[in-house]
Every structure is written in structure tokens, then in C-alpha cells.
Design a protein around this motif. Structure first.
Motif, PDB file in Angstrom:
ATOM      1  N   SER A   1      41.865  27.952  42.906  1.00  0.00           N
ATOM      2  CA  SER A   1      40.801  28.549  42.084  1.00  0.00           C
ATOM      3  C   SER A   1      41.109  28.548  40.581  1.00  0.00           C
ATOM      4  N   LYS A   2      42.137  27.851  40.161  1.00  0.00           N
ATOM      5  CA  LYS A   2      42.434  27.778  38.737  1.00  0.00           C
ATOM      6  C   LYS A   2      41.509  26.749  38.079  1.00  0.00           C
ATOM      7  N   PRO A   3      41.100  27.013  36.814  1.00  0.00           N
ATOM      8  CA  PRO A   3      40.186  26.075  36.137  1.00  0.00           C
ATOM      9  C   PRO A   3      40.933  24.861  35.583  1.00  0.00           C
ATOM     10  N   PHE A   4      40.327  23.685  35.755  1.00  0.00           N
ATOM     11  CA  PHE A   4      40.869  22.448  35.214  1.00  0.00           C
ATOM     12  C   PHE A   4      39.719  21.612  34.666  1.00  0.00           C
ATOM     13  N   GLU A   5      40.024  20.757  33.699  1.00  0.00           N
ATOM     14  CA  GLU A   5      39.016  19.828  33.228  1.00  0.00           C
ATOM     15  C   GLU A   5      38.627  18.905  34.383  1.00  0.00           C
ATOM     16  N   ALA A   6      37.337  18.562  34.443  1.00  0.00           N
ATOM     17  CA  ALA A   6      36.825  17.775  35.562  1.00  0.00           C
ATOM     18  C   ALA A   6      37.595  16.471  35.748  1.00  0.00           C
ATOM     19  N   GLN A   7      37.991  15.838  34.651  1.00  0.00           N
ATOM     20  CA  GLN A   7      38.688  14.564  34.766  1.00  0.00           C
ATOM     21  C   GLN A   7      40.114  14.710  35.296  1.00  0.00           C
TER      22      GLN A   7
ATOM     23  N   CYS B   1      48.076  20.083  44.713  1.00  0.00           N
ATOM     24  CA  CYS B   1      48.063  21.532  44.502  1.00  0.00           C
ATOM     25  C   CYS B   1      48.965  22.228  45.520  1.00  0.00           C
ATOM     26  N   PRO B   2      49.887  23.068  45.064  1.00  0.00           N
ATOM     27  CA  PRO B   2      50.787  23.783  45.981  1.00  0.00           C
ATOM     28  C   PRO B   2      50.055  24.689  46.973  1.00  0.00           C
ATOM     29  N   SER B   3      48.831  25.102  46.593  1.00  0.00           N
ATOM     30  CA  SER B   3      48.073  26.011  47.465  1.00  0.00           C
ATOM     31  C   SER B   3      47.218  25.275  48.487  1.00  0.00           C
ATOM     32  N   ALA B   4      47.243  23.934  48.461  1.00  0.00           N
ATOM     33  CA  ALA B   4      46.408  23.162  49.383  1.00  0.00           C
ATOM     34  C   ALA B   4      46.894  23.344  50.819  1.00  0.00           C
ATOM     35  N   GLN B   5      45.945  23.459  51.745  1.00  0.00           N
ATOM     36  CA  GLN B   5      46.254  23.583  53.166  1.00  0.00           C
ATOM     37  C   GLN B   5      46.381  22.180  53.774  1.00  0.00           C
ATOM     38  N   ILE B   6      47.465  21.910  54.461  1.00  0.00           N
ATOM     39  CA  ILE B   6      47.656  20.612  55.115  1.00  0.00           C
ATOM     40  C   ILE B   6      47.905  20.817  56.606  1.00  0.00           C
TER      41      ILE B   6
END
Length: 271
Positions: A239-245, A254-259
Motif C-alpha cells: 500500500s505504499k505510493p509509487f510513481e506509476a512508471q 515487494c517484500p510484502s507480496a504473497q507467494i
């Protein structure tokens, strides 16, 4: 274009213009944009509306200041009547500038001259290109068109069609107009273009972040939030903001991604 008699008449019938009315637009103004006084306001050299009207001969022929100076570099005489003159005799005609500033005109982004007028003298709406209804388009065509516009291409056909139609409604600007309907005075043009004209190109609201694109004012908010490469989107995982590109690259690591567990048959997802 001879301002002698005109100025004498104006002095006897009108008060001197206010200082704020003397400033011209500061941009080249075509006489086609004027709704009155075209012959009076036209520079005989550049054929645009006089900018900083300047006189320098006994006949008081007015030219744009830059045009008069350029002509005197060629020959030391008025290009209209041939009277000898030089730059030391040039004078800015403030009254003429004020009178021109009060002429009625349309916006530079308004309907072209000769396009005719609709009911009540109002300018007609520009004809819109006939577009295939979104509901009649195939899913592939919908996704192609949405992608061309920089929009999300995911979803079912109904969702894609609704998304495209919503975006199309914004193409025409305010109330479906495709040209600016503003009408005012020459001295008001700069304020109109800089503050309210929906069809004037402006910098992207994300210019501070690095976007260099120029878009129509009516499209600026949508561009900044939907298609600009520098808009802020939140990562689906942290949920952190990043530039679209930069977002796709972040989400891929992302460390928070579920795999999903790589062991066959496990089926458990972990961070």
C-alpha cells in the motif's frame, strides 16, 4: 489605419482608458478572432492585431512597435505614406492601445471564422467524429482502444465498454463543446487563457515530479490521475505510493507480496 481623426473623435466622446485596459494580450492576435474593428486594429505590415500600436509620422499611421522598428532598419520612412522618420520619433499610442483592448473577440480556440452561427447568434458546436458505440466493439478492440488511451484494460466487456464511454465523454470538454465558446474583449484574453480556457494547453499537474507533457486544461486532471507516468499509485501488496512508471518493478519484488509455496500440492501462500 490612420489614427488622427479617430483619436480626436475618441478624445471628445470617451474617457481615457484605465491603466489596466492599456495592456494588450502580449501574444500575436489574429484579426480573424475579432468580432469588430478588424480594419482599424490590423497592422499593415504583419497583418495581425496591433501590438503596442506605435506612430511616427505626421499622418499618425500606426504599426506594431516591432514592425515599425524593423521597417525603419530598411529605410528611414513610414512604410505607409513615405514621410521621413526614424526611431527617435516613434511614440507608443496608448489611446489606440486602449481602444483596441476594448474590441470584442472570440477565444483563439473558438470556432473558425465562417463556420456560421446557430440559433440566437450562438456559435455552432463543432461536428464530432462519428465513433463506433463502445457496446458494439469487440473485447479485443475495446482493450486496444483503452490501452491507446492509457487506461486499465482488465475486466469484462461491459466494464470495458463503460470505461471507454466515460473517457469519451471527457473528450469533448464542457457540455460537449469541442471549441471554446468564450467571447470577451482583447484586454481580457490573457486572463481567460491563463485561468479558465478549457482548450488552452497547460503543464501537467505532476510537472514538479518530472512530467514534461503539455495537455489541454480540460484533460489535465484526468491525465494526472489516469495516464501520467508520474502519477502516484499504491502497491497492491504494501500500500505504499509509487510513481506509476516505477510501480511494476516494485510490485515484482515487494517484500510484502504473497507467494505460493513452491512445493507441489502445498497450496499455502506466504509473505
Amino acid at each position: 489605419r490612420n489614427w488622427g481623426g479617430l483619436l480626436c473623435a475618441a478624445l471628445s466622446t470617451a474617457a481615457l482608458p484605465k491603466p489596466e485596459d492599456l495592456e494588450m494580450a502580449g501574444i500575436p492576435i489574429q484579426t480573424a478572432w475579432l468580432e469588430e474593428g478588424k480594419d482599424m486594429a490590423e497592422c499593415p505590415v504583419c497583418l495581425m492585431v496591433l501590438e503596442e500600436p506605435t506612430v511616427g509620422c505626421p499622418e499618425l499611421h500606426a504599426l506594431c512597435k516591432q514592425c515599425f522598428v524593423a521597417e525603419l532598419h530598411q529605410r528611414k520612412q513610414c512604410p505607409i505614406c513615405g514621410h521621413a522618420t526614424d526611431e527617435s520619433r516613434l511614440q507608443r499610442c496608448r489611446l489606440a492601445e486602449g481602444l483596441i483592448g476594448q474590441l470584442r473577440m472570440r477565444c483563439k480556440h473558438g470556432p473558425e471564422e465562417g463556420a456560421g452561427r446557430g440559433e440566437g447568434g450562438a456559435p455552432p458546436r463543432a461536428k464530432r467524429a462519428k465513433l463506433e458505440p463502445a457496446q458494439s466493439m469487440s473485447v479485443d478492440d475495446l482493450r486496444k482502444e483503452l490501452g491507446r488511451r492509457g487506461l486499465d484494460t482488465k475486466g469484462k466487456k461491459g466494464e470495458l465498454a463503460a470505461r471507454l464511454e466515460e473517457h469519451r465523454r471527457g473528450d469533448a470538454g464542457v457540455d460537449g463543446e469541442q471549441t471554446c465558446s468564450w467571447r470577451g474583449r482583447v484586454c481580457q484574453l490573457v486572463e481567460h487563457l491563463s485561468e479558465s480556457c478549457a482548450f488552452e494547453p497547460v503543464k501537467c499537474p505532476n510537472a514538479v515530479a518530472g512530467c514534461t507533457e503539455s495537455v489541454l486544461r480540460k484533460d489535465a486532471a484526468r491525465h494526472a490521475s489516469e495516464t501520467c507516468a508520474y502519477r502516484k499509485n499504491r502497491c497492491a501488496h504494501c500500500s505504499k505510493p509509487f510513481e506509476a512508471q516505477a510501480l511494476p518493478g516494485h510490485e515484482g519484488s515487494c517484500p510484502s507480496a504473497q507467494i505460493e509455496c513452491p512445493n507441489p500440492g502445498c497450496g499455502v501462500t506466504v509473505a
